[in-house]
Design a protein around this motif. Structure first.
Motif, PDB file in Angstrom:
ATOM      1  N   SER A 101      -5.508  -7.663 -39.906  1.00  0.00           N
ATOM      2  CA  SER A 101      -5.904  -6.294 -39.556  1.00  0.00           C
ATOM      3  C   SER A 101      -5.482  -5.921 -38.137  1.00  0.00           C
ATOM      4  O   SER A 101      -6.131  -5.114 -37.470  1.00  0.00           O
ATOM      5  N   SER A 102      -4.416  -6.555 -37.665  1.00  0.00           N
ATOM      6  CA  SER A 102      -3.893  -6.201 -36.346  1.00  0.00           C
ATOM      7  C   SER A 102      -2.375  -6.281 -36.379  1.00  0.00           C
ATOM      8  O   SER A 102      -1.771  -6.660 -37.384  1.00  0.00           O
ATOM      9  N   ASN A 103      -1.778  -5.991 -35.264  1.00  0.00           N
ATOM     10  CA  ASN A 103      -0.329  -5.994 -35.110  1.00  0.00           C
ATOM     11  C   ASN A 103       0.160  -7.298 -34.484  1.00  0.00           C
ATOM     12  O   ASN A 103       1.346  -7.459 -34.238  1.00  0.00           O
ATOM     13  N   TRP A 104      -0.768  -8.253 -34.233  1.00  0.00           N
ATOM     14  CA  TRP A 104      -0.449  -9.419 -33.432  1.00  0.00           C
ATOM     15  C   TRP A 104      -0.104 -10.642 -34.280  1.00  0.00           C
ATOM     16  O   TRP A 104      -0.818 -10.994 -35.225  1.00  0.00           O
ATOM     17  N   LEU A 105       0.981 -11.297 -33.879  1.00  0.00           N
ATOM     18  CA  LEU A 105       1.431 -12.548 -34.494  1.00  0.00           C
ATOM     19  C   LEU A 105       1.551 -13.598 -33.390  1.00  0.00           C
ATOM     20  O   LEU A 105       1.832 -13.270 -32.239  1.00  0.00           O
ATOM     21  N   PHE A 106       1.371 -14.868 -33.747  1.00  0.00           N
ATOM     22  CA  PHE A 106       1.380 -15.930 -32.752  1.00  0.00           C
ATOM     23  C   PHE A 106       2.244 -17.094 -33.223  1.00  0.00           C
ATOM     24  O   PHE A 106       2.300 -17.403 -34.417  1.00  0.00           O
ATOM     25  N   SER A 107       2.898 -17.737 -32.259  1.00  0.00           N
ATOM     26  CA  SER A 107       3.718 -18.907 -32.576  1.00  0.00           C
ATOM     27  C   SER A 107       3.566 -19.949 -31.482  1.00  0.00           C
ATOM     28  O   SER A 107       3.440 -19.630 -30.301  1.00  0.00           O
ATOM     29  N   ALA A 108       3.581 -21.229 -31.893  1.00  0.00           N
ATOM     30  CA  ALA A 108       3.522 -22.361 -30.960  1.00  0.00           C
ATOM     31  C   ALA A 108       4.809 -23.150 -31.095  1.00  0.00           C
ATOM     32  O   ALA A 108       5.488 -23.115 -32.130  1.00  0.00           O
ATOM     33  N   SER A 109       5.148 -23.901 -30.037  1.00  0.00           N
ATOM     34  CA  SER A 109       6.456 -24.544 -30.026  1.00  0.00           C
ATOM     35  C   SER A 109       6.441 -25.861 -29.261  1.00  0.00           C
ATOM     36  O   SER A 109       5.514 -26.169 -28.499  1.00  0.00           O
ATOM     37  N   ARG A 110       7.518 -26.611 -29.468  1.00  0.00           N
ATOM     38  CA  ARG A 110       7.739 -27.827 -28.692  1.00  0.00           C
ATOM     39  C   ARG A 110       8.068 -27.525 -27.232  1.00  0.00           C
ATOM     40  O   ARG A 110       8.067 -28.432 -26.405  1.00  0.00           O
ATOM     41  N   ASP A 111       8.329 -26.266 -26.933  1.00  0.00           N
ATOM     42  CA  ASP A 111       8.600 -25.907 -25.536  1.00  0.00           C
ATOM     43  C   ASP A 111       7.307 -25.751 -24.726  1.00  0.00           C
ATOM     44  O   ASP A 111       7.338 -25.291 -23.585  1.00  0.00           O
ATOM     45  N   LYS A 112       6.155 -26.110 -25.340  1.00  0.00           N
ATOM     46  CA  LYS A 112       4.825 -26.102 -24.703  1.00  0.00           C
ATOM     47  C   LYS A 112       4.233 -24.705 -24.591  1.00  0.00           C
ATOM     48  O   LYS A 112       3.154 -24.532 -24.031  1.00  0.00           O
ATOM     49  N   LYS A 113       4.922 -23.707 -25.134  1.00  0.00           N
ATOM     50  CA  LYS A 113       4.461 -22.324 -25.031  1.00  0.00           C
ATOM     51  C   LYS A 113       3.824 -21.849 -26.332  1.00  0.00           C
ATOM     52  O   LYS A 113       4.158 -22.301 -27.418  1.00  0.00           O
ATOM     53  N   VAL A 114       2.908 -20.903 -26.177  1.00  0.00           N
ATOM     54  CA  VAL A 114       2.412 -20.101 -27.286  1.00  0.00           C
ATOM     55  C   VAL A 114       2.764 -18.659 -26.970  1.00  0.00           C
ATOM     56  O   VAL A 114       2.463 -18.163 -25.878  1.00  0.00           O
ATOM     57  N   LEU A 115       3.432 -17.990 -27.903  1.00  0.00           N
ATOM     58  CA  LEU A 115       3.858 -16.602 -27.685  1.00  0.00           C
ATOM     59  C   LEU A 115       3.162 -15.683 -28.671  1.00  0.00           C
ATOM     60  O   LEU A 115       2.914 -16.060 -29.823  1.00  0.00           O
ATOM     61  N   MET A 116       2.864 -14.485 -28.212  1.00  0.00           N
ATOM     62  CA  MET A 116       2.309 -13.443 -29.073  1.00  0.00           C
ATOM     63  C   MET A 116       3.368 -12.365 -29.274  1.00  0.00           C
ATOM     64  O   MET A 116       4.034 -11.949 -28.325  1.00  0.00           O
ATOM     65  N   TRP A 117       3.509 -11.938 -30.525  1.00  0.00           N
ATOM     66  CA  TRP A 117       4.491 -10.919 -30.881  1.00  0.00           C
ATOM     67  C   TRP A 117       3.764  -9.743 -31.516  1.00  0.00           C
ATOM     68  O   TRP A 117       2.694  -9.900 -32.098  1.00  0.00           O
ATOM     69  N   GLU A 118       4.376  -8.584 -31.448  1.00  0.00           N
ATOM     70  CA  GLU A 118       3.838  -7.397 -32.105  1.00  0.00           C
ATOM     71  C   GLU A 118       4.716  -7.059 -33.299  1.00  0.00           C
ATOM     72  O   GLU A 118       5.912  -6.814 -33.146  1.00  0.00           O
ATOM     73  N   LEU A 119       4.106  -7.072 -34.466  1.00  0.00           N
ATOM     74  CA  LEU A 119       4.856  -6.838 -35.692  1.00  0.00           C
ATOM     75  C   LEU A 119       5.634  -5.531 -35.644  1.00  0.00           C
ATOM     76  O   LEU A 119       6.776  -5.446 -36.099  1.00  0.00           O
ATOM     77  N   HIS A 120       5.021  -4.508 -35.077  1.00  0.00           N
ATOM     78  CA  HIS A 120       5.668  -3.193 -35.008  1.00  0.00           C
ATOM     79  C   HIS A 120       5.990  -2.818 -33.563  1.00  0.00           C
ATOM     80  O   HIS A 120       6.024  -1.629 -33.206  1.00  0.00           O
ATOM     81  N   GLY A 121       6.225  -3.835 -32.727  1.00  0.00           N
ATOM     82  CA  GLY A 121       6.527  -3.577 -31.331  1.00  0.00           C
ATOM     83  C   GLY A 121       7.950  -3.947 -30.967  1.00  0.00           C
ATOM     84  O   GLY A 121       8.856  -3.950 -31.808  1.00  0.00           O
ATOM     85  N   THR A 122       8.147  -4.310 -29.718  1.00  0.00           N
ATOM     86  CA  THR A 122       9.471  -4.684 -29.234  1.00  0.00           C
ATOM     87  C   THR A 122       9.856  -6.070 -29.723  1.00  0.00           C
ATOM     88  O   THR A 122       9.023  -6.820 -30.248  1.00  0.00           O
ATOM     89  N   SER A 123      11.099  -6.443 -29.518  1.00  0.00           N
ATOM     90  CA  SER A 123      11.576  -7.737 -30.009  1.00  0.00           C
ATOM     91  C   SER A 123      11.123  -8.903 -29.135  1.00  0.00           C
ATOM     92  O   SER A 123      11.108 -10.043 -29.577  1.00  0.00           O
ATOM     93  N   GLY A 124      10.758  -8.636 -27.890  1.00  0.00           N
ATOM     94  CA  GLY A 124      10.323  -9.686 -26.993  1.00  0.00           C
ATOM     95  C   GLY A 124       8.845  -9.990 -27.139  1.00  0.00           C
ATOM     96  O   GLY A 124       8.084  -9.221 -27.743  1.00  0.00           O
TER      97      GLY A 124
END
Length: 340
Positions: free
Chosen positions: A87-110
């Protein structure tokens, strides 16, 4: 159980002959979501698949249309886990680069937000719609709680040898279930970020976990080889002294385990995916294996997710993402529908 299943499988039947001679429906072949192994999948209602892979990207795919909706690039190494805030626009990903990033499904590419602080690969990722908080875990033995909107780390807790493998939030509660390479399943209270219970340690690494929609049960799954270990274990969160039952018949590490939502079956059921290339469905109440589907050539299957519309999404190491449909027309079975 094994002897009984063997007797049943060897018994001739007209129904079995008709089923085996029936023409198989063609599996739809869509353009691949990733160029390398897929490590994690999550369903986004009603018909989207969120995924991460060894190609360092995060993809959003419409499995009904067979089209790529978005691709997010920002991680420097393989993506290990993905999840979305319903029920939101937010997506999350974790990585071997030690980072967790949040993305916006209907937002910018970064990335819309970056959560930095772990010292090693991030292997646990859970988000709570009720509390709008993010919890992460890592091989650095720590669990961290984050404010989603600001990216600030609210709390941090470390336990020796607690190499986190997976995290999941109990629906509507301030509690998180966590599995670890130290063979333990823990319950965390996020209000103080303290462990409030640890289940009896298993014999093998606990690879993943899930919580039932009613919040009463938890399931975890074990590493193993040759049938030693490889099981999934059902725990009652209201009576935490011992396990309820185990689901056994995988021959290699069981990497993913999920509760199936109501509507996919007429009774409580769970599903597991294994490095042996099979997906199994089980009766939650009896522990009986209801059906087994082999994804030939797919290699290890690291992640499962259930769709509200009656399907299962499965990540594979060798052949992308598989969509399977639960069918009860000719006995309960999993039908391969599409691959992308």
């Amino acid at each position: 159980m094994g002897k009984l299943q063997s007797k049943i499988s060897n018994r001739p039947s007209k129904y079995r002959a008709e089923k085996e001679n029936a023409p198989a429906k063609a599996v739809l072949q869509y353009s691949p979501a990733h160029s390398d192994a897929v490590t994690s999948v999550a369903s986004l209602p009603p018909d989207l698949c969120l995924s991460g892979g060894n190609d360092k990207t995060v993809a959003v795919y419409n499995w009904r249309c067979g089209t790529l909706v978005r691709r997010f690039v920002g991680h420097e190494r393989e993506v290990t886990k993905v999840t979305g805030l319903l029920s939101s626009n937010w997506l999350f990903s974790a990585s071997r680069d030690k980072k967790v990033l949040m993305w916006e499904l209907h937002g910018t590419s970064g990335p819309a937000q970056c959560f930095l602080g772990h010292d090693l690969v991030v292997t646990g990722l859970a988000v709570s719609p009720a509390f709008r908080q993010l919890c992460t875990g890592s091989r650095d033995n720590t669990v961290r709680l984050w404010d989603i909107e600001t990216g600030d780390c609210l709390q941090k807790a470390a336990i020796s040898r607690n190499l986190v493998t997976h995290l999941c939030w109990i629906p509507g509660e301030p509690y998180i279930i966590q599995t670890s390479e130290d063979k333990t399943v823990r319950i965390w209270d996020t209000r103080e970020l303290q462990v409030v219970h640890s289940f009896p340690a298993k014999q093998h690494i606990q690879m993943s976990c899930d919580v039932s929609p009613d919040g009463h049960y938890c399931i975890s799954c074990s590493s193993g080889f040759g049938g030693d270990g490889c099981e999934a274990t059902l725990w009652d969160l209201r009576q935490t002294r011992s396990s309820v039952r185990e689901f056994r018949s995988h021959f290699q590490t069981t990497a993913s385990c999920i509760f199936l939502p109501k509507g996919l079956t007429t009774f409580p059921a769970v599903a597991t995916a294994s490095h042996d290339g099979t997906i199994k469905m089980w009766s939650q109440e009896t522990g009986a294996c209801l059906t087994t589907t082999c994804l030939e050539g797919a290699g290890p299957l690291p992640s499962l997710s259930a769709c509200e519309t009656g399907g299962l999404l499965c990540a594979s190491s060798n052949s992308g993402i598989h969509l399977l449909r639960v069918s009860a027309t000719k006995g309960l079975e999993l039908q391969k529908v599409a691959k992308f």
